[in-house]
Scaffold this motif. Structure first.
Motif, PDB file in Angstrom:
ATOM      1  N   GLN A  66      -4.144  -6.690   0.833  1.00 58.90           N
ATOM      2  CA  GLN A  66      -5.345  -5.861   0.931  1.00 58.90           C
ATOM      3  C   GLN A  66      -6.054  -5.750  -0.413  1.00 58.90           C
ATOM      4  O   GLN A  66      -7.286  -5.741  -0.473  1.00 58.90           O
ATOM      5  CB  GLN A  66      -4.983  -4.455   1.425  1.00 58.90           C
ATOM      6  N   SER A  67      -5.281  -5.676  -1.494  1.00 55.19           N
ATOM      7  CA  SER A  67      -5.905  -5.534  -2.815  1.00 55.19           C
ATOM      8  C   SER A  67      -6.764  -6.751  -3.141  1.00 55.19           C
ATOM      9  O   SER A  67      -7.882  -6.618  -3.657  1.00 55.19           O
ATOM     10  CB  SER A  67      -4.835  -5.336  -3.886  1.00 55.19           C
ATOM     11  N   GLY A  81      -4.376   2.010   1.199  1.00 53.53           N
ATOM     12  CA  GLY A  81      -4.911   0.864   0.484  1.00 53.53           C
ATOM     13  C   GLY A  81      -6.053   1.232  -0.445  1.00 53.53           C
ATOM     14  O   GLY A  81      -6.302   0.546  -1.445  1.00 53.53           O
ATOM     15  N   THR A 103       0.819  -1.214   0.000  1.00 53.64           N
ATOM     16  CA  THR A 103       0.000   0.000   0.000  1.00 53.64           C
ATOM     17  C   THR A 103       0.851   1.262   0.000  1.00 53.64           C
ATOM     18  O   THR A 103       0.472   2.272  -0.586  1.00 53.64           O
ATOM     19  CB  THR A 103      -0.964  -0.001   1.198  1.00 53.64           C
TER      20      THR A 103
END
Length: 305
Positions: free
Chosen positions: A229-230, A249, A102
């Motif tokens: 996170q993606s 993010g 991020t």
């Protein structure tokens, strides 16, 4: 006799950690690669540096002697680099930085553009690592600086000999398929019955979110365990559950996803860590200042929270 700094660094780490496996993990190599390089160091020196005791490898008297000198040699190399950099006034300097996803996507592009336009002699090379590994890589000398994260519920342990400079404070948001949770803000306790998408508790992020939910009175039901996170956001946008995402993010957010604020904010601190011996490096200080200013322009400074 010509000694490789690379191999001396491996010897130093073996002396510090006690095993080839631990040294390899700290240096981000395989144990086999470290063993091969240490064997070559032995051939370079022409003396036995190691002996096997059961399943462990320990340093011989010659090995201990060379390890002590390795500390001095590697420290001297760093001091020499610093002296040259100060003499050149950062005319041409390359810094190796550890980053996580991020930060690489949300903060670095603008920061590196600014560095390139204002300080053309400073070059930053990046290497993506898990946040939990970044500080070790700096302490070992593999990197000059690295981004790390601290959560109130999961502070990042600081390696010996490192210092840190706070860069930004991010909020955490609830990510879900568009329209499924209303407009927000939403209380964390209202999310107890939802399926969650989250990384494992081995990470500080996974530990912190789980701890926050326990404080809110419930234990997470993890339906999908993913580390990025993606990836979690794309799954949330597809309606497979909910997740948490940081301010940075959100630069990776897919279409069809809502990001809702929490009624009681959860935050995390982003810092840059570096070796205490590098404190006087002008280029390092310039990079830290530019990254901090970039974060402030994005509304992520501590003063703004």
């Amino acid at each position: 006799m010509e000694l490789s700094l690379h191999r001396l660094r491996m010897l130093r780490e073996l002396h510090r950690k006690g095993t080839v496996t631990a040294a390899a993990a700290a240096l981000h190599y395989t144990a086999s690669a470290v063993s091969q390089q240490l064997a070559q160091l032995e051939r370079d020196v022409g003396a036995r540096l190691f002996e096997r005791v059961g399943r462990r490898v320990q340093l011989t008297e010659f090995g201990m002697l060379l390890a002590a000198h390795a500390e001095e040699i590697l420290d001297a190399v760093e001091r020499a680099s610093l002296a040259l950099e100060e003499a050149q006034e950062t005319a041409t300097v390359t810094l190796r930085a550890g980053v996580f996803a991020t930060v690489a996507a949300g903060l670095l592009p603008q920061a590196l553009r600014t560095i390139g336009s204002r300080h053309a002699g400073i070059h930053v090379k990046t290497k993506q690592l898990p946040p939990e590994s970044c500080a070790k890589a700096v302490a070992n000398g593999d990197l000059d600086l690295a981004f790390v994260i601290d959560y109130p519920d999961a502070p990042m342990p600081m390696e010996a000999g490192l210092l840190g400079s706070q860069i930004a404070v991010e909020r955490l948001h609830v990510a879900a398929a568009a329209g499924t949770l209303g407009e927000g803000p939403i209380a964390l306790s209202d999310l107890a019955e939802h399926p969650w998408i989250l990384c494992s508790p081995k990470s500080h992020y996974g530990t912190a979110v789980r701890a926050a939910c326990l404080r809110a009175g419930f234990k997470l039901e993890i339906t999908h365990e993913v580390e990025e996170q993606s990836t979690a956001m794309y799954m949330a946008a597809a309606g497979l559950g909910i997740t948490m995402v940081s301010d940075l993010g959100l630069t990776l957010a897919p279409p069809g996803m809502d990001a809702l604020a929490l009624t009681t904010p959860l935050t995390r601190t982003v810092s840059i860590v570096y070796r205490s011996t590098a404190l006087r490096r002008p280029a390092l200080n310039l990079v830290i200042d530019v990254v901090r200013s970039t974060a402030a322009e994005m509304g992520l400074s501590a003063a703004g929270r």
